[in-house]
Design an enzyme around this catalytic site. Sequence first.
Site, mmCIF file in Angstrom:
data_model
loop_
_atom_site.group_PDB
_atom_site.id
_atom_site.type_symbol
_atom_site.label_atom_id
_atom_site.label_comp_id
_atom_site.label_asym_id
_atom_site.label_seq_id
_atom_site.Cartn_x
_atom_site.Cartn_y
_atom_site.Cartn_z
ATOM 1 N N HIS A 1 27.923 1.558 76.507
ATOM 2 C CA HIS A 1 27.466 2.245 77.843
ATOM 3 C C HIS A 1 26.328 3.223 77.265
ATOM 4 O O HIS A 1 26.846 4.354 76.960
ATOM 5 C CB HIS A 1 28.511 2.821 78.446
ATOM 6 C CG HIS A 1 28.023 3.398 79.710
ATOM 7 N ND1 HIS A 1 28.321 4.601 80.210
ATOM 8 C CD2 HIS A 1 27.419 2.763 81.043
ATOM 9 C CE1 HIS A 1 27.790 4.682 81.451
ATOM 10 N NE2 HIS A 1 27.268 3.544 81.799
ATOM 11 N N HIS B 1 18.325 6.530 81.769
ATOM 12 C CA HIS B 1 19.327 6.128 82.618
ATOM 13 C C HIS B 1 18.915 6.195 84.170
ATOM 14 O O HIS B 1 19.144 5.622 84.962
ATOM 15 C CB HIS B 1 20.474 6.964 82.588
ATOM 16 C CG HIS B 1 21.475 6.438 83.547
ATOM 17 N ND1 HIS B 1 21.673 7.469 84.698
ATOM 18 C CD2 HIS B 1 22.375 5.453 83.721
ATOM 19 C CE1 HIS B 1 22.733 6.811 85.475
ATOM 20 N NE2 HIS B 1 23.016 5.590 84.968
HETATM 21 CA CA CA Z 1 23.290 1.192 83.423
#
Ligand code: CA
Length: 344
Positions: free
Chosen positions: A43, A85
């Site tokens: 992630h 992000h």
């Molecule tokens: Ca993402």
Amino acid sequence: MNSRLIDRVIRASLWFAAVALLSFSTRADSPMLESKVPVIIAHRGASGYLPEHTLEAKGMAHSQGADFLEQDLVLTKDDVPVVLHDIHLDTVTDVAQVFPGRARPDGRYYAIDFTLAEIRQLAVSERFDPKTGKAVFPNRFPPHTGRFRIPTFEEEIQFIQGLNKSTGRMAGIYPEIKQPEFHHQAGKDITAIVLPILNQYGYTTKQAPCFVQCFDHRELLRIRNEFDSQLRLVQLLSEKEIKKAREQSEGLGGFCQEIAQYADGIGPPLTAVFPDAASASAGSSELIEAAHAAGLLVHPWTYRADQLASGFHSFEELHRASIHAGVDGLFSDFPDQSWFCIQQ
Ligand code: CA
């Protein structure tokens, strides 16, 4: 040696053995093979250890055995997809110091207002609260230190494909189209820019080591229909959407059937996979059952060793419950620890 130290030594030895084993395991050679264990999606890279979405974090995740490395994509002013992000720059860079006065009236600095040449001047930091400067995750990499940069999507693909070649271990990519509607409103078609890049680097078929993810179902429909892409698509879902679906007459079953018309999987938050203490302790999930019945993969987020999902007392317990419930892949900030938990 005290027992804690012995435990650490044993764990470290197991870890090195595991890394050695990884180089030879079939699963690691190809993230595409059907596997009974969930795939590990790093992630934002190994973001538990290094600032998110830096090449350093991706390199670490690759060496920790992640099957897929995630990219969040936004466009610069001059239409270059970069790995970031948010549509904002101010929570992970020193943009406020380097370009004072370039914030919008809401006080935020938008990546789309900066050229790639300008973005290249920014230092990336561990995520922080722009008001206080303090780290969001206090036990991670110290904020405002180190020399990290925002990579372009192409630079990151070259980096991953380079590592795949030099290590002989294939890691896939997992790009997310961020806020397509925001980009459309700015007159930019981010998908139309990203898909040719995927194509150029060999990610074209259903078998390619790639998942494309998005929260906006209209954009996923465009990718499937308008762009006629065969790539595997993952519909990201919010807790709110899933809660609403539960309350409707068609329930989760109907909801998942609809998604299965265009996508290959769903990416729900862990709070929706295990909505209460009972489902957490039983390791059972109505959502996963409904998704599997519709033929969808389930890749929940986010597995954080330093911020456990509610209802769980340890990272191991969370992984045990997830495997029991049939999770197909997991978005982890700590790929090494997820790998270790999965092998238990
Ligand atoms: Ca993402």
